[in-house]
Design an enzyme around this catalytic site. Sequence first.
Site, PDB file in Angstrom:
ATOM      1  N   PRO A  31       0.674  -1.342   0.158  1.00  0.00           N
ATOM      2  CA  PRO A  31      -0.395  -0.265   0.125  1.00  0.00           C
ATOM      3  C   PRO A  31       0.902   1.649   0.236  1.00  0.00           C
ATOM      4  O   PRO A  31       1.650   1.733   0.344  1.00  0.00           O
ATOM      5  CB  PRO A  31      -1.100  -0.709   1.784  1.00  0.00           C
ATOM      6  N   CYS A  32       0.145   2.005  -0.805  1.00  0.00           N
ATOM      7  CA  CYS A  32       1.780   2.886  -1.203  1.00  0.00           C
ATOM      8  C   CYS A  32       0.888   4.818  -0.517  1.00  0.00           C
ATOM      9  O   CYS A  32       1.496   5.580  -1.439  1.00  0.00           O
ATOM     10  CB  CYS A  32       1.766   3.112  -2.688  1.00  0.00           C
ATOM     11  N   GLN A  33      -0.291   4.900   0.091  1.00  0.00           N
ATOM     12  CA  GLN A  33      -0.316   5.990   0.468  1.00  0.00           C
ATOM     13  C   GLN A  33       0.185   7.103   0.883  1.00  0.00           C
ATOM     14  O   GLN A  33       0.264   8.592   0.611  1.00  0.00           O
ATOM     15  CB  GLN A  33      -1.881   6.086   1.555  1.00  0.00           C
ATOM     16  N   ASN A  84       4.638  -0.280  -7.614  1.00  0.00           N
ATOM     17  CA  ASN A  84       3.863   1.078  -6.196  1.00  0.00           C
ATOM     18  C   ASN A  84       3.504   2.384  -7.254  1.00  0.00           C
ATOM     19  O   ASN A  84       3.527   2.424  -8.811  1.00  0.00           O
ATOM     20  CB  ASN A  84       5.225   1.248  -5.390  1.00  0.00           C
TER      21      ASN A  84
END
Length: 349
Positions: free
Chosen positions: A80-82, A120
């Site tokens: 996850p790359c928030q 990503n």
Amino acid sequence: MKAIDFFCSGGGMSYGMQDAGIQILAGIDFDENCKETYEANINGAEFIHADVFDLKEKELQKKLSLKKNDDELIMIGCSPCQFWSIINTNKTKSSKSKNLLVEFSRFVKYFRPGYVVVENVPGVLRRKDESGLNEFIEWLKNNGYANPHFKIHNVNDFGVPQSRKRFTLIATRISDEEIKPLELEGKKTVVKDVLGIDKGFPKIEPGHRDKSEFLHTTSNLSNINKTRLTKVEKDGGNRLGFANDPELQLKCFEGKDDSFKDTFGRLWWNKPAPTITTKFFSISNGRFVHPEEDRALSIREGATLQSFPLAYKFKGTSIANIARMIGNAVPPKYATSIAKAIIKNHTNG
């Protein structure tokens, strides 16, 4: 060949790899809401509910009977790359996600698989020192993965009907060849190639609930938003269609005709969709209005624009829950193009 998919979510990467002929041993994710969807679509794979910060290498080795230095093993990390996203997210809330690549690299260093895949947001590359990417790439180069491919690709070049830029790393210690995802030749896929009545999506109204597994379900709209959408030009129109109507114009957009034009905007039939985010079911979160119908995209339409097959089964408790899985996913067709490149390398290697 076989793969382990870290941060697997609802299975986009796993499905694309599986579709190319790679056996998926397991998907690992800390969100248990993904389990039912993952196991419904990924044949024979085990869903491991774990936080990668707590998961130990030897624990995974024992659980899956893994060997070190297995030439046929692919380790995939699509964290996850928030934190690295250009979209405004709560950086404090997402700060834990900034170290996920570092945690994934622990397993790569321990097992030394034949192949490594990382996917990503582009921000991981733009800030490669902070994200841990630089250190990881240097380790790969110094430990037998001589020529890693790391680049930003647009998934539309690989058969996905969406413009979505993603950072992708593919590394191998089997050969010195650089492995690049296999691009599709010919015309790029656009919205009309996959959506519309002729593609199996019947016309529906806002708030429609599809109780079948097809999930052609769309969120409801207030009466004023229904009226606003009647003023938005078909096939690519935007909120400027109602900007001069004082009863319809939103206060936050007064005098700002040149900003946030995608909000309340329609998709174009003859262009790829914009990036499908976790909020694609909401007309106020981007250009997510159907090209012709006065409503947001349905759950199944969003999944289709992410290149999930029509028969893919999504299990979840709400529209938002399923949309999050879809928006966070690696588009399966893009995953297939990565898998085919790896299989080609392994066969020739």
